[in-house]
Design a protein around this motif. Structure first.
Motif, PDB file in Angstrom:
ATOM      1  N   ARG A 277      32.402  81.338  97.223  1.00 20.27           N
ATOM      2  CA  ARG A 277      33.274  80.357  97.874  1.00 20.27           C
ATOM      3  C   ARG A 277      33.262  80.631  99.371  1.00 20.27           C
ATOM      4  O   ARG A 277      33.739  81.667  99.835  1.00 20.27           O
ATOM      5  N   VAL A 278      32.740  79.696 100.128  1.00 22.20           N
ATOM      6  CA  VAL A 278      32.630  79.836 101.578  1.00 22.20           C
ATOM      7  C   VAL A 278      33.697  78.982 102.242  1.00 22.20           C
ATOM      8  O   VAL A 278      33.826  77.785 101.944  1.00 22.20           O
ATOM      9  N   THR A 279      34.476  79.584 103.109  1.00 23.31           N
ATOM     10  CA  THR A 279      35.422  78.849 103.944  1.00 23.31           C
ATOM     11  C   THR A 279      35.262  79.326 105.379  1.00 23.31           C
ATOM     12  O   THR A 279      34.771  80.433 105.635  1.00 23.31           O
ATOM     13  N   ASN A 280      35.656  78.479 106.314  1.00 18.91           N
ATOM     14  CA  ASN A 280      35.594  78.817 107.732  1.00 18.91           C
ATOM     15  C   ASN A 280      36.878  78.367 108.410  1.00 18.91           C
ATOM     16  O   ASN A 280      37.370  77.259 108.146  1.00 18.91           O
ATOM     17  N   GLN A 281      37.414  79.213 109.284  1.00 14.70           N
ATOM     18  CA  GLN A 281      38.623  78.834 110.004  1.00 14.70           C
ATOM     19  C   GLN A 281      38.342  77.778 111.058  1.00 14.70           C
ATOM     20  O   GLN A 281      39.206  76.984 111.395  1.00 14.70           O
ATOM     21  N   ARG A 282      37.116  77.782 111.596  1.00 14.63           N
ATOM     22  CA  ARG A 282      36.702  76.765 112.548  1.00 14.63           C
ATOM     23  C   ARG A 282      35.327  76.262 112.134  1.00 14.63           C
ATOM     24  O   ARG A 282      34.531  77.006 111.571  1.00 14.63           O
ATOM     25  N   TRP A 283      35.038  75.008 112.447  1.00 14.34           N
ATOM     26  CA  TRP A 283      33.747  74.432 112.074  1.00 14.34           C
ATOM     27  C   TRP A 283      32.843  74.159 113.273  1.00 14.34           C
ATOM     28  O   TRP A 283      31.711  73.716 113.094  1.00 14.34           O
ATOM     29  N   ASP A 284      33.322  74.390 114.491  1.00 12.20           N
ATOM     30  CA  ASP A 284      32.479  74.112 115.650  1.00 12.20           C
ATOM     31  C   ASP A 284      32.549  75.248 116.646  1.00 12.20           C
ATOM     32  O   ASP A 284      33.523  76.009 116.704  1.00 12.20           O
ATOM     33  N   ASN A 287      28.466  73.277 121.184  1.00 15.76           N
ATOM     34  CA  ASN A 287      27.745  72.108 120.679  1.00 15.76           C
ATOM     35  C   ASN A 287      27.176  72.327 119.282  1.00 15.76           C
ATOM     36  O   ASN A 287      26.327  71.575 118.829  1.00 15.76           O
ATOM     37  N   VAL A 288      27.656  73.355 118.604  1.00 15.16           N
ATOM     38  CA  VAL A 288      27.218  73.648 117.234  1.00 15.16           C
ATOM     39  C   VAL A 288      28.336  73.278 116.267  1.00 15.16           C
ATOM     40  O   VAL A 288      29.494  73.637 116.474  1.00 15.16           O
ATOM     41  N   VAL A 289      28.001  72.559 115.192  1.00 14.54           N
ATOM     42  CA  VAL A 289      28.997  72.170 114.206  1.00 14.54           C
ATOM     43  C   VAL A 289      28.450  72.445 112.808  1.00 14.54           C
ATOM     44  O   VAL A 289      27.261  72.276 112.540  1.00 14.54           O
ATOM     45  N   LEU A 290      29.338  72.882 111.917  1.00 15.00           N
ATOM     46  CA  LEU A 290      28.953  73.201 110.547  1.00 15.00           C
ATOM     47  C   LEU A 290      29.084  71.970 109.658  1.00 15.00           C
ATOM     48  O   LEU A 290      29.962  71.141 109.847  1.00 15.00           O
ATOM     49  N   MET A 291      28.227  71.918 108.651  1.00 18.71           N
ATOM     50  CA  MET A 291      28.242  70.794 107.727  1.00 18.71           C
ATOM     51  C   MET A 291      27.780  71.261 106.350  1.00 18.71           C
ATOM     52  O   MET A 291      26.964  72.181 106.227  1.00 18.71           O
ATOM     53  N   GLY A 292      28.299  70.627 105.301  1.00 21.08           N
ATOM     54  CA  GLY A 292      27.874  70.949 103.940  1.00 21.08           C
ATOM     55  C   GLY A 292      28.253  72.365 103.538  1.00 21.08           C
ATOM     56  O   GLY A 292      29.319  72.871 103.912  1.00 21.08           O
ATOM     57  N   ASP A 293      27.378  73.017 102.767  1.00 22.01           N
ATOM     58  CA  ASP A 293      27.692  74.351 102.260  1.00 22.01           C
ATOM     59  C   ASP A 293      27.851  75.381 103.364  1.00 22.01           C
ATOM     60  O   ASP A 293      28.465  76.425 103.146  1.00 22.01           O
ATOM     61  N   LEU A 316      31.055  62.917 110.234  1.00 20.50           N
ATOM     62  CA  LEU A 316      30.612  63.343 111.554  1.00 20.50           C
ATOM     63  C   LEU A 316      30.071  62.147 112.343  1.00 20.50           C
ATOM     64  O   LEU A 316      30.363  61.994 113.537  1.00 20.50           O
ATOM     65  N   ALA A 317      29.311  61.292 111.670  1.00 22.33           N
ATOM     66  CA  ALA A 317      28.815  60.095 112.345  1.00 22.33           C
ATOM     67  C   ALA A 317      29.972  59.226 112.829  1.00 22.33           C
ATOM     68  O   ALA A 317      29.967  58.734 113.963  1.00 22.33           O
ATOM     69  N   ASP A 318      30.982  59.038 111.978  1.00 24.35           N
ATOM     70  CA  ASP A 318      32.145  58.236 112.373  1.00 24.35           C
ATOM     71  C   ASP A 318      32.909  58.870 113.530  1.00 24.35           C
ATOM     72  O   ASP A 318      33.393  58.189 114.431  1.00 24.35           O
ATOM     73  N   SER A 319      33.027  60.191 113.509  1.00 27.56           N
ATOM     74  CA  SER A 319      33.816  60.875 114.535  1.00 27.56           C
ATOM     75  C   SER A 319      33.152  60.836 115.894  1.00 27.56           C
ATOM     76  O   SER A 319      33.803  61.079 116.909  1.00 27.56           O
ATOM     77  N   LEU A 320      31.858  60.542 115.920  1.00 33.18           N
ATOM     78  CA  LEU A 320      31.135  60.471 117.181  1.00 33.18           C
ATOM     79  C   LEU A 320      31.029  59.043 117.713  1.00 33.18           C
ATOM     80  O   LEU A 320      30.247  58.782 118.617  1.00 33.18           O
ATOM     81  N   THR A 321      31.796  58.122 117.158  1.00 33.90           N
ATOM     82  CA  THR A 321      31.639  56.708 117.531  1.00 33.90           C
ATOM     83  C   THR A 321      32.469  56.288 118.732  1.00 33.90           C
ATOM     84  O   THR A 321      32.196  55.245 119.317  1.00 33.90           O
ATOM     85  N   THR A 322      33.482  57.049 119.092  1.00 32.51           N
ATOM     86  CA  THR A 322      34.446  56.561 120.084  1.00 32.51           C
ATOM     87  C   THR A 322      34.057  56.857 121.519  1.00 32.51           C
ATOM     88  O   THR A 322      34.732  56.414 122.445  1.00 32.51           O
ATOM     89  N   GLU A 331      36.331  68.137 116.653  1.00 30.66           N
ATOM     90  CA  GLU A 331      37.643  68.487 116.101  1.00 30.66           C
ATOM     91  C   GLU A 331      38.141  67.406 115.150  1.00 30.66           C
ATOM     92  O   GLU A 331      38.727  67.700 114.103  1.00 30.66           O
ATOM     93  N   ARG A 332      37.914  66.163 115.523  1.00 36.51           N
ATOM     94  CA  ARG A 332      38.321  65.048 114.674  1.00 36.51           C
ATOM     95  C   ARG A 332      37.576  65.091 113.336  1.00 36.51           C
ATOM     96  O   ARG A 332      38.171  64.899 112.267  1.00 36.51           O
ATOM     97  N   TYR A 333      36.287  65.347 113.395  1.00 32.52           N
ATOM     98  CA  TYR A 333      35.477  65.481 112.173  1.00 32.52           C
ATOM     99  C   TYR A 333      36.026  66.583 111.265  1.00 32.52           C
ATOM    100  O   TYR A 333      36.230  66.381 110.067  1.00 32.52           O
ATOM    101  N   GLU A 334      36.295  67.735 111.843  1.00 34.51           N
ATOM    102  CA  GLU A 334      36.786  68.849 111.034  1.00 34.51           C
ATOM    103  C   GLU A 334      38.136  68.528 110.410  1.00 34.51           C
ATOM    104  O   GLU A 334      38.364  68.787 109.217  1.00 34.51           O
ATOM    105  N   HIS A 335      39.034  67.969 111.196  1.00 33.94           N
ATOM    106  CA  HIS A 335      40.376  67.670 110.697  1.00 33.94           C
ATOM    107  C   HIS A 335      40.313  66.701 109.515  1.00 33.94           C
ATOM    108  O   HIS A 335      40.965  66.914 108.477  1.00 33.94           O
ATOM    109  N   ARG A 336      39.534  65.647 109.658  1.00 37.97           N
ATOM    110  CA  ARG A 336      39.465  64.645 108.596  1.00 37.97           C
ATOM    111  C   ARG A 336      38.794  65.192 107.341  1.00 37.97           C
ATOM    112  O   ARG A 336      39.218  64.894 106.219  1.00 37.97           O
ATOM    113  N   ARG A 337      37.746  65.975 107.527  1.00 41.13           N
ATOM    114  CA  ARG A 337      37.063  66.506 106.348  1.00 41.13           C
ATOM    115  C   ARG A 337      37.896  67.562 105.647  1.00 41.13           C
ATOM    116  O   ARG A 337      37.904  67.643 104.407  1.00 41.13           O
TER     117      ARG A 337
END
Length: 428
Positions: A277-284, A287-293, A316-322, A331-337
Motif C-alpha cells: 500500500r503506497v501513500t504519499n503526503q504530497r503528490w508534487d 514541476n514533478v507530479v505523481l500519478m497512478g501507482d 490532471l488534464a482538467d486541473s491544467l485547463t484554467t 495542488e488542485r489535481y491532488e486535492h480532487r483526486r
C-alpha cells in the motif's frame, strides 16, 4: 508546454493522449523503461463508470477499448465442500498488453513521442524545486545513455511520474513526498492460463495446509488472469516459498486441477509478492507530479488500479485547463483526486483484510460464505442478502442477469460518440 511522462502504463499513455488533444502543438514525450510489448500482469478489469469517463474524454480510444474488452455478467464462487454460488454484477476485462497497445497507438496518432527502453533510474533535479540536501544528486548526463537520451527531463515544463508503485522519480525525493509503504500479510502471485473462465470467478481450495484461493477472469478468447492468494503459513506449508517457478506452477495446477480443465498455469511475473500500500503526503515537487501507482495503490481484490490511474490522468488534464501558474493546478489535481480516492481506498483496505481473515469464514454454508465475500466491505443493506439468497435459483438468477444486461445496454447508448472533450493545458 513541454511534458514528459515517465512510465508507459495506462496513466502515462492516457495523460499523453489528453495532453495532445488539448493542443496538438504541445511537445509530449513518454519514456518507458521496458521494450515494446513487455509489461507486468495479464488482464485488467473495469466497469461502466470508467467507460463513461473514457467516452467523455476521448471517444476514439474509448471505442477501441470497449470493442476489444471481454464482458462478463456475474461472479461465480467455488469452494471446497460447498455448492457453487453466484454474485450479482457485471464488468469488463482486457489484456494489459492490448490496452497499452491501444493507448500507445492512439498517442502516436496524435503526435506523442513514445520511447521504449528508456530507463530513468537516478535522482533528477526538478525544475523550480531545490534538491533536498539529504539526497544524492545526479545530473541528467549521469543517466544511462547520457544527456541526449533523457534531455526531455531537463527541458520539461511538467514531469509526470507514473512509473509504478516502485517509482524511481518518487523514491529519489521520498522525504519530500512523504512516501509511506505498508505491506499486506497475504502472499499472492499473478499468473495466466489458457483455460478461459466463463465469468469472473473466485475459487477456494482446502488443502492439508489450509485454504488457498484464486481470483480469475477471461480477458480474451484464449487466456484468463489467475491470481493465487493465501496466508503466509499456508504458503510455507505448501513449500511454495522453496519451489522454483516451474515447480510452483505444477504444485498450484495440482491444487486447482478441478478448476483448470487440464490447462496449465503460466508464470511471467517476478514471483510471490506481498501487496504494498503506497501513500504519499504530497503528490508534487516543483514541476514533478505523481500519478497512478506512484501516488497511491489499491488492493487488487477490488480491481480498480487501472481505473484510478486513468482517472488520475483525466483529473490532471482538467486541473491544467484554467491557465496560470503550474503549482496551483497541481495542488488542485491532488486535492480532487484524494477526495475521489478516499472511499475506494477504504473499500480496498476492508477487502484485503477480509481475505487475510478468510479462514474465519470458511465454515459458513455456501450461500452465507459467498455473501460474506460479496459484502466484505460491510456496506450492504438487508435487502441485498435477500436478493442474494433468491437469485441462487436458476430462474431468478437469469432474470437478474437479464435486467443487469439491459441496464448495461441502456447506459452504453447514452455515451457520447462524437467529438472528444478537449481540456486546454496550462502553460505556453
Amino acid at each position: 508546454m513541454r511534458i514528459t511522462c515517465v512510465g508507459g502504463g495506462p496513466a502515462g499513455l492516457y495523460f499523453a493522449v489528453l495532453a495532445k488533444l488539448a493542443d496538438p502543438a504541445r511537445s509530449v514525450t513518454v519514456l518507458e523503461r521496458n521494450p515494446p510489448g513487455v509489461t507486468y500482469g495479464w488482464g485488467v478489469v473495469f466497469w461502466d463508470d470508467l467507460l463513461d469517463d473514457l467516452f467523455a474524454y476521448d471517444p476514439v480510444s474509448a471505442r477501441r477499448i470497449w470493442e476489444a474488452a471481454c464482458q462478463w455478467d456475474e461472479y461465480e464462487v467455488r469452494a471446497t465442500g460447498k455448492d457453487v454460488t453466484y454474485l450479482a454484477g457485471y464488468g469488463f476485462s482486457l489484456g494489459r498488453h492490448r490496452l497499452l497497445a491501444i493507448l500507445s497507438e492512439r498517442a502516436e496518432e496524435l503526435g506523442v513521442d513514445v520511447r521504449y527502453s528508456e530507463p530513468v533510474s537516478h535522482p533528477v533535479r526538478h525544475r523550480h524545486a531545490p534538491t533536498p540536501p539529504t539526497l544524492p544528486h545526479s545530473d541528467i548526463s549521469d543517466l544511462p545513455g547520457g544527456r541526449a537520451r533523457n534531455a526531455e527531463l531537463a527541458d520539461a515544463d511538467l514531469i509526470v511520474a507514473c512509473d509504478g508503485a516502485g517509482s524511481q522519480l518518487r523514491n529519489a525525493d521520498a522525504a519530500h513526498f512523504g512516501t509511506e509503504i505498508s505491506t499486506g500479510a497475504n502472499k499472492y502471485i499473478w499468473l495466466g492460463t489458457p483455460h478461459v473462465f466463463r465469468t469472473f470467478t473466485f475459487g477456494f481450495e482446502k488443502t492439508h495446509a489450509g485454504w488457498i484461493w484464486y481470483h480469475a477472469y477471461p480477458f480474451d478468447d484464449e487466456t484468463s488472469t489467475f491470481i493465487v492468494e493465501c496466508t503466509p503459513a499456508v504458503w510455507s506449508a505448501l513449500e511454495l516459498d522453496r519451489l522454483d517457478a516451474a515447480a510452483g506452477c505444477a504444485r498450484l495446477e495440482s491444487i486447482f486441477a478441478a478448476h483448470l480443465d487440464g490447462q496449465p498455469l503460466i508464470n511471467r511475473s517476478s514471483g510471490w509478492l506481498n501487496f504494498r500500500r503506497v501513500t504519499n503526503q504530497r503528490w508534487d515537487n516543483g514541476n514533478v507530479v505523481l500519478m497512478g501507482d506512484a501516488a497511491h495503490t489499491t488492493h487488487f481484490a477490488i480491481g480498480s488500479g487501472t481505473k484510478l490511474a486513468m482517472q488520475d490522468a483525466m483529473e490532471l488534464a482538467d486541473s491544467l485547463t484554467t491557465g496560470g501558474p503550474l503549482a496551483p493546478a497541481l495542488e488542485r489535481y491532488e486535492h480532487r483526486r484524494r477526495a475521489a480516492l478516499a472511499p475506494l481506498q477504504r473499500a480496498a483496505r476492508a477487502s484485503s483484510e477480509w481475505f487475510e481473515r478468510m479462514p474465519e469464514y470458511a465454515d459458513l454454508p455456501s450461500i452465507r460464505f459467498s455473501y460474506a465475500l460479496s459484502d466484505r466491505r460491510g456496506e450492504y443493506p438487508l435487502w441485498r442478502y435477500l436478493l442474494h439468497v433468491s437469485t441462487q435459483r436458476s430462474v431468478p438468477r437469469a432474470m437478474l442477469r437479464s435486467a443487469l444486461n439491459a441496464r448495461r445496454r441502456n447506459r452504453a447508448r447514452r455515451r457520447p460518440a462524437a467529438e472528444p472533450r478537449i481540456p486546454q493545458l496550462t502553460g505556453g
